[in-house]
Design a protein around this motif. Structure first.
Motif, PDB file in Angstrom:
ATOM      1  N   THR A  83       0.919  -1.330   0.033  1.00 29.49           N
ATOM      2  CA  THR A  83      -0.099  -0.176   0.137  1.00 29.49           C
ATOM      3  C   THR A  83       0.863   1.291   0.133  1.00 29.49           C
ATOM      4  OG1 THR A  83      -1.605   1.140   1.099  1.00 29.49           O
ATOM      5  CG2 THR A  83       0.013   0.197   2.508  1.00 29.49           C
ATOM      6  N   PRO A  84       0.425   2.414  -0.790  1.00 30.81           N
ATOM      7  CA  PRO A  84       1.037   3.786  -0.508  1.00 30.81           C
ATOM      8  C   PRO A  84       0.655   4.409   0.953  1.00 30.81           C
ATOM      9  CG  PRO A  84      -0.758   3.768  -2.052  1.00 30.81           C
ATOM     10  CD  PRO A  84      -0.729   2.213  -1.555  1.00 30.81           C
ATOM     11  N   ASP A  85      -0.370   3.713   1.444  1.00 30.88           N
ATOM     12  CA  ASP A  85      -0.781   4.442   2.714  1.00 30.88           C
ATOM     13  C   ASP A  85       0.309   4.411   3.809  1.00 30.88           C
ATOM     14  OD1 ASP A  85      -2.271   5.284   5.103  1.00 30.88           O
ATOM     15  OD2 ASP A  85      -3.969   4.332   4.461  1.00 30.88           O
ATOM     16  N   GLU A  86       0.998   5.546   4.171  1.00 27.12           N
ATOM     17  CA  GLU A  86       2.171   5.615   4.988  1.00 27.12           C
ATOM     18  C   GLU A  86       1.741   5.505   6.486  1.00 27.12           C
ATOM     19  OE1 GLU A  86       4.407   9.321   4.566  1.00 27.12           O
ATOM     20  OE2 GLU A  86       4.733   9.157   2.593  1.00 27.12           O
ATOM     21  N   ARG A  87       0.176   5.654   6.702  1.00 26.79           N
ATOM     22  CA  ARG A  87      -0.191   5.513   8.008  1.00 26.79           C
ATOM     23  C   ARG A  87      -0.304   4.308   8.585  1.00 26.79           C
ATOM     24  NH1 ARG A  87      -3.820   9.038  10.630  1.00 26.79           N
ATOM     25  NH2 ARG A  87      -4.621   9.748   8.481  1.00 26.79           N
ATOM     26  N   LEU A  88      -0.550   3.572   7.468  1.00 27.56           N
ATOM     27  CA  LEU A  88      -0.701   1.687   7.579  1.00 27.56           C
ATOM     28  C   LEU A  88       0.832   1.057   7.706  1.00 27.56           C
ATOM     29  CD1 LEU A  88      -2.054  -0.869   7.781  1.00 27.56           C
ATOM     30  CD2 LEU A  88      -2.275  -0.668   5.153  1.00 27.56           C
ATOM     31  N   GLN A  89       1.665   1.861   6.894  1.00 26.45           N
ATOM     32  CA  GLN A  89       2.843   1.295   7.044  1.00 26.45           C
ATOM     33  C   GLN A  89       3.511   1.557   8.450  1.00 26.45           C
ATOM     34  OE1 GLN A  89       4.813   3.192   3.696  1.00 26.45           O
ATOM     35  NE2 GLN A  89       4.038   1.818   2.238  1.00 26.45           N
ATOM     36  N   VAL A  90       3.475   2.658   9.148  1.00 26.87           N
ATOM     37  CA  VAL A  90       3.857   3.186  10.205  1.00 26.87           C
ATOM     38  C   VAL A  90       3.258   2.218  11.358  1.00 26.87           C
ATOM     39  CG1 VAL A  90       4.347   5.101  11.989  1.00 26.87           C
ATOM     40  CG2 VAL A  90       4.766   5.185   9.489  1.00 26.87           C
ATOM     41  N   ALA A  91       1.915   2.229  11.202  1.00 28.32           N
ATOM     42  CA  ALA A  91       1.202   1.411  12.286  1.00 28.32           C
ATOM     43  C   ALA A  91       1.747  -0.013  12.299  1.00 28.32           C
ATOM     44  CB  ALA A  91      -0.356   1.539  11.952  1.00 28.32           C
ATOM     45  N   ASN A  92       1.671  -0.587  11.193  1.00 27.29           N
ATOM     46  CA  ASN A  92       2.470  -2.129  11.000  1.00 27.29           C
ATOM     47  C   ASN A  92       3.663  -2.305  11.817  1.00 27.29           C
ATOM     48  OD1 ASN A  92       4.024  -4.070   9.226  1.00 27.29           O
ATOM     49  ND2 ASN A  92       1.880  -4.921   9.582  1.00 27.29           N
ATOM     50  N   LYS A  93       4.627  -1.481  11.392  1.00 26.27           N
ATOM     51  CA  LYS A  93       5.969  -1.319  11.955  1.00 26.27           C
ATOM     52  C   LYS A  93       5.811  -0.907  13.480  1.00 26.27           C
ATOM     53  CE  LYS A  93       8.349   0.210   7.829  1.00 26.27           C
ATOM     54  NZ  LYS A  93       9.311   1.213   7.198  1.00 26.27           N
ATOM     55  N   THR A  94       5.080   0.000  13.758  1.00 30.89           N
ATOM     56  CA  THR A  94       4.933   0.020  15.337  1.00 30.89           C
ATOM     57  C   THR A  94       4.566  -1.097  16.135  1.00 30.89           C
ATOM     58  OG1 THR A  94       4.665   2.568  14.920  1.00 30.89           O
ATOM     59  CG2 THR A  94       4.074   1.519  17.235  1.00 30.89           C
ATOM     60  N   ASN A  95       3.334  -1.773  15.613  1.00 29.08           N
ATOM     61  CA  ASN A  95       2.933  -2.770  16.276  1.00 29.08           C
ATOM     62  C   ASN A  95       3.890  -4.129  16.244  1.00 29.08           C
ATOM     63  OD1 ASN A  95      -0.223  -2.728  17.384  1.00 29.08           O
ATOM     64  ND2 ASN A  95      -0.093  -1.516  15.385  1.00 29.08           N
ATOM     65  N   HIS A  96       4.382  -4.324  15.265  1.00 28.29           N
ATOM     66  CA  HIS A  96       5.662  -5.336  15.251  1.00 28.29           C
ATOM     67  C   HIS A  96       6.695  -4.986  16.551  1.00 28.29           C
ATOM     68  CE1 HIS A  96       5.159  -8.404  12.119  1.00 28.29           C
ATOM     69  NE2 HIS A  96       4.369  -7.460  11.472  1.00 28.29           N
ATOM     70  N   GLN A  97       6.962  -3.661  16.798  1.00 26.79           N
ATOM     71  CA  GLN A  97       7.869  -3.494  17.814  1.00 26.79           C
ATOM     72  C   GLN A  97       7.255  -3.839  19.413  1.00 26.79           C
ATOM     73  OE1 GLN A  97       8.721   0.789  17.190  1.00 26.79           O
ATOM     74  NE2 GLN A  97       9.676   0.291  15.240  1.00 26.79           N
ATOM     75  N   ILE A  98       5.758  -3.740  19.245  1.00 26.86           N
ATOM     76  CA  ILE A  98       5.212  -4.025  20.575  1.00 26.86           C
ATOM     77  C   ILE A  98       4.702  -5.633  20.765  1.00 26.86           C
ATOM     78  CG2 ILE A  98       3.394  -3.138  22.027  1.00 26.86           C
ATOM     79  CD1 ILE A  98       3.182  -0.581  20.206  1.00 26.86           C
ATOM     80  N   TYR A  99       4.182  -6.266  19.647  1.00 27.04           N
ATOM     81  CA  TYR A  99       3.700  -7.589  19.791  1.00 27.04           C
ATOM     82  C   TYR A  99       4.279  -8.517  18.989  1.00 27.04           C
ATOM     83  CZ  TYR A  99       0.085  -4.431  21.618  1.00 27.04           C
ATOM     84  OH  TYR A  99      -0.773  -3.594  22.626  1.00 27.04           O
ATOM     85  N   ASP A 100       4.150  -9.808  19.244  1.00 28.49           N
ATOM     86  CA  ASP A 100       4.602 -10.762  18.380  1.00 28.49           C
ATOM     87  C   ASP A 100       3.815 -10.802  17.266  1.00 28.49           C
ATOM     88  OD1 ASP A 100       6.395 -11.611  20.013  1.00 28.49           O
ATOM     89  OD2 ASP A 100       5.399 -12.902  21.002  1.00 28.49           O
ATOM     90  N   PHE A 101       4.396 -10.776  16.031  1.00 31.84           N
ATOM     91  CA  PHE A 101       3.718 -10.879  14.717  1.00 31.84           C
ATOM     92  C   PHE A 101       2.702  -9.530  14.342  1.00 31.84           C
ATOM     93  CE2 PHE A 101       3.811 -15.312  16.429  1.00 31.84           C
ATOM     94  CZ  PHE A 101       4.806 -15.866  15.395  1.00 31.84           C
ATOM     95  N   GLY A 102       3.157  -8.524  15.251  1.00 30.31           N
ATOM     96  CA  GLY A 102       2.257  -7.220  14.971  1.00 30.31           C
ATOM     97  C   GLY A 102       1.034  -7.169  15.492  1.00 30.31           C
ATOM     98  N   LEU A 103       0.627  -8.284  16.331  1.00 29.30           N
ATOM     99  CA  LEU A 103      -0.687  -8.482  16.566  1.00 29.30           C
ATOM    100  C   LEU A 103      -1.081  -8.874  18.130  1.00 29.30           C
ATOM    101  CD1 LEU A 103      -2.507 -10.197  13.504  1.00 29.30           C
ATOM    102  CD2 LEU A 103      -2.926  -7.987  14.466  1.00 29.30           C
ATOM    103  N   GLU A 104      -1.952  -8.231  18.760  1.00 33.22           N
ATOM    104  CA  GLU A 104      -2.379  -8.750  19.946  1.00 33.22           C
ATOM    105  C   GLU A 104      -4.227  -8.817  20.273  1.00 33.22           C
ATOM    106  OE1 GLU A 104      -1.592 -10.344  22.223  1.00 33.22           O
ATOM    107  OE2 GLU A 104      -1.282  -9.646  24.281  1.00 33.22           O
ATOM    108  N   PRO A 105      -4.637 -10.029  19.530  1.00 35.47           N
ATOM    109  CA  PRO A 105      -5.945 -10.006  19.397  1.00 35.47           C
ATOM    110  C   PRO A 105      -6.874 -10.311  20.851  1.00 35.47           C
ATOM    111  CG  PRO A 105      -5.072 -12.159  18.701  1.00 35.47           C
ATOM    112  CD  PRO A 105      -3.768 -11.178  19.024  1.00 35.47           C
ATOM    113  N   THR A 106      -6.633  -9.284  21.767  1.00 35.30           N
ATOM    114  CA  THR A 106      -7.566  -9.743  22.853  1.00 35.30           C
ATOM    115  C   THR A 106      -8.860  -9.103  22.772  1.00 35.30           C
ATOM    116  OG1 THR A 106      -6.661  -7.392  23.673  1.00 35.30           O
ATOM    117  CG2 THR A 106      -5.391  -9.516  24.354  1.00 35.30           C
ATOM    118  N   ALA A 107      -9.373  -8.348  21.677  1.00 36.80           N
ATOM    119  CA  ALA A 107     -10.682  -7.756  21.541  1.00 36.80           C
ATOM    120  C   ALA A 107     -11.704  -9.146  21.182  1.00 36.80           C
ATOM    121  CB  ALA A 107     -10.821  -7.009  20.486  1.00 36.80           C
TER     122      ALA A 107
END
Length: 448
Positions: A83-107
């Motif tokens: 995607t060219p959406d920079e917001r999505l790219q940054v969100a994806n990278k940031t979540n990878h720094q916090i969670y395994d595989f970039g996801l924490e599906p507690t919802a």
């Protein structure tokens, strides 16, 4: 005569002031939301949006997300890379720094199924989410001012939007706490109507169904849902109770079925519960962002296993002490019978004993704070305690010295304590206002 002709009625001045207050609050809210849309990557929104979009990208071939994080994460990585959406790219990278595989599906599964309705464009979906958030917030503000049209309400809300850290945090992360604040505010307005003798069965049934929906979307407010639902079921005929319970059970069954159909799994709810109860999922430490009272006590005492017991003892001690010296059996019945006070107590207990409380969770406290500053005179003790709770839950200490920011981890979790005392005192004060001779009768009875 000319002065009489040009003199406006007092109710027109109040009406105009009322809508000026609402307009200022909404303009400030829109500005805050637009600012976050321009600058925020909304890492919590990414989690909720990502599960549904990964499922769409896989043509609904994925299993439930709770035990397939790696598969969902890989698909979201591919989506963000393409995607060219920079917001999505940054969100994806940031979540990878916090969670395994970039996801924490507690919802909850229902929340993921609901967010699957958003479009595949991340920034577009985030914009729609903020617009829905603001629309519900605007509606709740109008209803709040219909209940409490005062300068105090305006000042609390203005402070909430401009300086209240839970509000800023929720918008920044793209979470659901502003939705919950709005839903509870709206619920309090309509609960008074559906509890009246003139309310139809349909209105009560719809109200219960909406309570079930809100609870299954995000169950952290389950105790508040019970406080809303219980008064609808207690003082009515047996036949109507059975009909309302049947409506509630049917609503819950249908809501449970939706994610089962979406994820093609009848075990999705049990997968979610199993994932949540995995060791460490809710046991975040005090300095990792968990601003719960149990986290503070666990850190100070060095006994994490006993922290919940200590909180319950503290809660019981405060409640018992204030009830003994400042309340009566009648005022305690008023406490449980009044919608505002019973919902306030449910909120306080929820936040006091929850093992995990992020800062934005405290946004919901604006509801009882607004009630407290309106329940009596502006400078009464309950209103002062409400303001104190507002200040404790905010980031006000950092306005004086940024180096004091870390002290918030000790200050914020205590914000429910003055609120609890204020609610108990407010119920006593309300009782005395409605029945000024009640205290005299009790004194005479005790002397006899």
């Amino acid at each position: 005569m000319s002065e009489h002709l040009f003199r406006r009625p007092l109710f027109l001045d109040r009406w105009l002031t009322h809508w000026i207050f609402i307009a200022i609050i909404l303009v400030c809210g829109i500005y805050s939301a637009w600012d976050k849309y321009e600058t925020s990557i909304a890492i919590d929104f990414y989690q909720m949006w990502g599960i549904g979009n990964a499922m769409k990208a896989s043509d609904h071939s994925l299993p439930t997300p709770y035990f397939a994080k790696s598969q969902y994460g890989k698909i979201l990585d591919a989506i963000s890379e393409a995607t060219p959406d920079e917001r999505l790219q940054v969100a994806n990278k940031t979540n990878h720094q916090i969670y395994d595989f970039g996801l924490e599906p507690t919802a909850s599964p229902l929340l993921f199924a609901l967010f699957a309705l958003f479009p595949r464009g991340y920034s577009q979906s985030y914009g729609i989410f903020l617009a829905c958030d603001l629309s519900l917030f605007a509606f709740s503000i109008v209803l709040l001012f219909k209940r409490f049209s005062s300068l105090s309400t305006f000042l609390v809300l203005l402070f909430g939007i401009i300086l209240f850290e839970p509000f800023r945090s929720d918008l920044n992360l793209g979470n659901l706490n502003l939705f919950q604040f709005s839903a509870v505010s709206i619920g309090l307005y309509y609960s008074e109507k559906v509890r009246s003798h003139d309310a139809s069965f349909a209105s009560r049934g719809i109200f219960l169904a909406l309570i079930a929906f809100g609870t299954l979307i995000k169950p952290n407010l389950a105790l508040i849902a019970i406080a809303f639902a219980a008064p609808l079921l207690l003082p009515i005929r047996r036949e109507e109770i059975i009909r309302l319970l049947a409506t509630l059970v049917t609503s819950v069954f249908l809501l449970l079925a939706i994610p089962c159909i979406y994820f093609k799994s009848f075990t999705v709810w049990s997968h979610w519960l199993q994932y949540l109860t995995t060791a460490g999922k809710l046991n975040f430490g005090l300095f990792s962002g968990n601003l719960s009272t149990t986290a503070v006590i666990a850190f100070v005492s060095g006994q994490p296993s006993d922290s919940l017991k200590i909180v319950i003892l503290v809660l019981s001690a405060i409640f018992g002490t204030v009830a003994m010296f400042c309340s009566t059996p009648r005022s305690l019945r008023c406490l449980l019978g009044c919608s505002d006070s019973s919902i306030a107590i449910a909120m306080i207990v929820t936040l006091a004993i929850s093992p995990l409380v992020w800062w934005h969770y405290y946004l919901i406290l604006l509801v009882p704070i607004i009630w407290l500053v309106n329940v009596g005179p502006m400078f009464s003790v309950p209103s002062a305690l409400g303001v104190l709770s507002l200040l404790l839950a905010s980031n006000i200490i950092s306005l004086f010295d940024r180096n004091l920011y870390l002290y918030n981890v000790y200050i914020v979790p205590s914000c429910w304590i003055p609120l609890l005392v204020g609610v108990l005192l407010a119920c006593r004060a309300q009782l005395d206002v409605h029945n000024p001779s009640s205290r005299q009768h009790e004194m005479l009875r005790s002397n006899s």
